[in-house]
Scaffold this motif. Structure first.
Motif, PDB file in Angstrom:
ATOM      1  N   ARG A  44      11.772  -7.035   1.358  1.00  0.00           N
ATOM      2  CA  ARG A  44      11.969  -6.525  -0.429  1.00  0.00           C
ATOM      3  C   ARG A  44      11.386  -5.889  -0.552  1.00  0.00           C
ATOM      4  NH1 ARG A  44      12.918 -10.567  -4.104  1.00  0.00           N
ATOM      5  NH2 ARG A  44      13.045 -12.796  -2.820  1.00  0.00           N
ATOM      6  N   VAL A  45      10.004  -5.120  -0.108  1.00  0.00           N
ATOM      7  CA  VAL A  45       9.276  -4.136  -0.052  1.00  0.00           C
ATOM      8  C   VAL A  45      10.240  -2.592   0.438  1.00  0.00           C
ATOM      9  CG1 VAL A  45       7.348  -2.194   0.761  1.00  0.00           C
ATOM     10  CG2 VAL A  45       6.919  -4.567   0.327  1.00  0.00           C
ATOM     11  N   VAL A  46      10.907  -2.403   1.588  1.00  0.00           N
ATOM     12  CA  VAL A  46      11.425  -2.006   2.327  1.00  0.00           C
ATOM     13  C   VAL A  46      13.393  -1.873   1.396  1.00  0.00           C
ATOM     14  CG1 VAL A  46      13.704  -1.458   4.424  1.00  0.00           C
ATOM     15  CG2 VAL A  46      10.756  -2.135   4.725  1.00  0.00           C
ATOM     16  N   LEU A  47      13.712  -2.679   0.901  1.00  0.00           N
ATOM     17  CA  LEU A  47      15.101  -2.840   0.442  1.00  0.00           C
ATOM     18  C   LEU A  47      14.465  -2.158  -0.540  1.00  0.00           C
ATOM     19  CD1 LEU A  47      15.847  -6.662   0.426  1.00  0.00           C
ATOM     20  CD2 LEU A  47      17.216  -4.749   1.643  1.00  0.00           C
ATOM     21  N   ALA A  48      13.501  -2.407  -1.966  1.00  0.00           N
ATOM     22  CA  ALA A  48      13.482  -1.101  -2.812  1.00  0.00           C
ATOM     23  C   ALA A  48      13.060  -0.005  -2.434  1.00  0.00           C
ATOM     24  CB  ALA A  48      11.928  -1.819  -3.527  1.00  0.00           C
ATOM     25  N   THR A  49      12.183   0.070  -1.481  1.00  0.00           N
ATOM     26  CA  THR A  49      12.335   1.847  -1.511  1.00  0.00           C
ATOM     27  C   THR A  49      13.377   2.436  -0.880  1.00  0.00           C
ATOM     28  OG1 THR A  49       9.892   0.745  -0.703  1.00  0.00           O
ATOM     29  CG2 THR A  49      10.955   3.456   0.138  1.00  0.00           C
ATOM     30  N   LEU A  51      16.735   1.516  -1.080  1.00  0.00           N
ATOM     31  CA  LEU A  51      18.332   1.387  -1.511  1.00  0.00           C
ATOM     32  C   LEU A  51      17.508   0.762  -3.344  1.00  0.00           C
ATOM     33  CD1 LEU A  51      19.821  -1.621   0.731  1.00  0.00           C
ATOM     34  CD2 LEU A  51      20.421   0.889   0.419  1.00  0.00           C
ATOM     35  N   ALA A  52      16.276   0.895  -3.571  1.00  0.00           N
ATOM     36  CA  ALA A  52      15.976   1.008  -5.190  1.00  0.00           C
ATOM     37  C   ALA A  52      16.817  -0.351  -5.511  1.00  0.00           C
ATOM     38  CB  ALA A  52      16.746   2.247  -6.100  1.00  0.00           C
ATOM     39  N   LEU A  53      16.863  -1.265  -4.707  1.00  0.00           N
ATOM     40  CA  LEU A  53      17.014  -3.048  -4.633  1.00  0.00           C
ATOM     41  C   LEU A  53      16.011  -3.799  -5.314  1.00  0.00           C
ATOM     42  CD1 LEU A  53      18.794  -5.453  -4.751  1.00  0.00           C
ATOM     43  CD2 LEU A  53      19.071  -5.137  -2.534  1.00  0.00           C
ATOM     44  N   GLU A  54      15.677  -3.932  -6.021  1.00  0.00           N
ATOM     45  CA  GLU A  54      14.219  -5.000  -6.703  1.00  0.00           C
ATOM     46  C   GLU A  54      14.882  -6.482  -6.629  1.00  0.00           C
ATOM     47  OE1 GLU A  54      10.960  -3.818  -7.207  1.00  0.00           O
ATOM     48  OE2 GLU A  54      10.988  -2.176  -7.273  1.00  0.00           O
TER      49      GLU A  54
END
Length: 152
Positions: A44-49, A51-54
């Protein structure tokens, strides 16, 4: 007589390369398969970092967002938390037809190689191996150490 849809388990760990996971989901959404999606907290952290996917913390909202991004239908995509030990993929009697861990962190790879199942992703991989189901790992962390290579 209708043919049973294949069940594919997709796990996303905290390794770099979350764009590959989203691409895989898009390709699977085009197929007549059921997708069980497992996402680690680190993923989840990597997706946010990357792909800007929260992803929302509520499963239903996260599924809706993932369906919009991947093109999967809500009936096609089921999301399980990494501590949901009662998820179908944790049982040999109800595991999927195949499993892909994309991207696969070296920590997850090491846990699988040693048979150490501390979360749902590792347990599902263990079950896939036990049931002689295909298990595809997409390791993303380089360079590899000797230990990484032994685990592979």
């Amino acid at each position: 007589m209708s043919q049973r849809r294949q069940k594919i388990t997709v796990a996303i760990t905290g390794a770099s390369g979350s764009a590959y996971a989203l691409s895989l989901l898009r390709q699977l959404a085009l197929q007549p398969v059921e997708i069980s999606l497992l996402i680690s907290d680190a993923a989840r952290v990597v997706l946010a970092t990357e792909l800007a996917l929260e992803l929302p913390s509520q499963s239903e909202e996260a599924v809706q967002q993932l369906c919009q991004l991947s093109g999967a239908s809500p009936q096609q995509l089921k999301l399980y938390g990494n501590q949901q030990w009662l998820a179908p993929v944790a049982s040999g009697s109800n595991c999927g037809d195949a499993m892909v861990i994309c991207p696969c962190s070296m920590g997850t790879l090491a846990a699988i190689a040693s048979g150490n199942s501390d979360n749902l992703i590792e347990r599902a991989a263990d079950v896939s191996l036990k049931e002689s189901r295909p298990l595809l790992l997409v390791p993303r962390e380089t360079p590899y150490s000797e230990i990484h290579l032994e685990n592979m």
